[in-house]
Scaffold this motif. Structure first.
Motif, PDB file in Angstrom:
ATOM      1  N   SER A  99       0.832  -1.202   0.000  1.00 32.26           N
ATOM      2  CA  SER A  99       0.000   0.000   0.000  1.00 32.26           C
ATOM      3  C   SER A  99       0.868   1.254   0.000  1.00 32.26           C
ATOM      4  O   SER A  99       0.618   2.205  -0.734  1.00 32.26           O
ATOM      5  CB  SER A  99      -0.929  -0.023   1.218  1.00 32.26           C
ATOM      6  N   SER A 123      -4.392  -1.060  -3.000  1.00 31.58           N
ATOM      7  CA  SER A 123      -5.234  -0.189  -2.187  1.00 31.58           C
ATOM      8  C   SER A 123      -6.056  -1.098  -1.282  1.00 31.58           C
ATOM      9  O   SER A 123      -6.337  -2.248  -1.630  1.00 31.58           O
ATOM     10  CB  SER A 123      -6.147   0.630  -3.097  1.00 31.58           C
ATOM     11  N   VAL A 160      -3.639  -1.569  -7.680  1.00 34.33           N
ATOM     12  CA  VAL A 160      -3.713  -0.219  -8.233  1.00 34.33           C
ATOM     13  C   VAL A 160      -3.237  -0.313  -9.675  1.00 34.33           C
ATOM     14  O   VAL A 160      -2.153  -0.824  -9.954  1.00 34.33           O
ATOM     15  CB  VAL A 160      -2.822   0.750  -7.436  1.00 34.33           C
TER      16      VAL A 160
END
Length: 69
Positions: free
Chosen positions: A42, A48, A61
């Motif tokens: 992250s 995410s 992502v």
């Protein structure tokens, strides 16, 4: 090692529950390592996370590459 495993598990998928990794952990240390791997991914902007109030979900992502002419 866990970062690579999480990234491989996300290939071709849009969403994975964190509990899927926690359930297959053989001990608390391994479960914590999965959690830390998700935090690191992250931080790097590769995944995410969000929650529905009960479960934490991991989603990749997608980065767009824009080339200049």
């Amino acid at each position: 090692e866990k970062i690579v495993e999480i990234k491989e598990s996300l290939k071709g998928k849009h969403l994975l529950p964190l509990s899927s990794f926690i359930k297959k952990s053989s001990c608390k240390l391994e479960a914590i390592t999965y959690f830390l791997a998700v935090l690191e991914l992250s931080k790097l902007g590769e995944v995410s996370t969000f929650t529905d109030g009960e479960e934490i979900f991991i989603t990749p992502v997608f980065k767009l590459s824009i080339s200049s002419p």
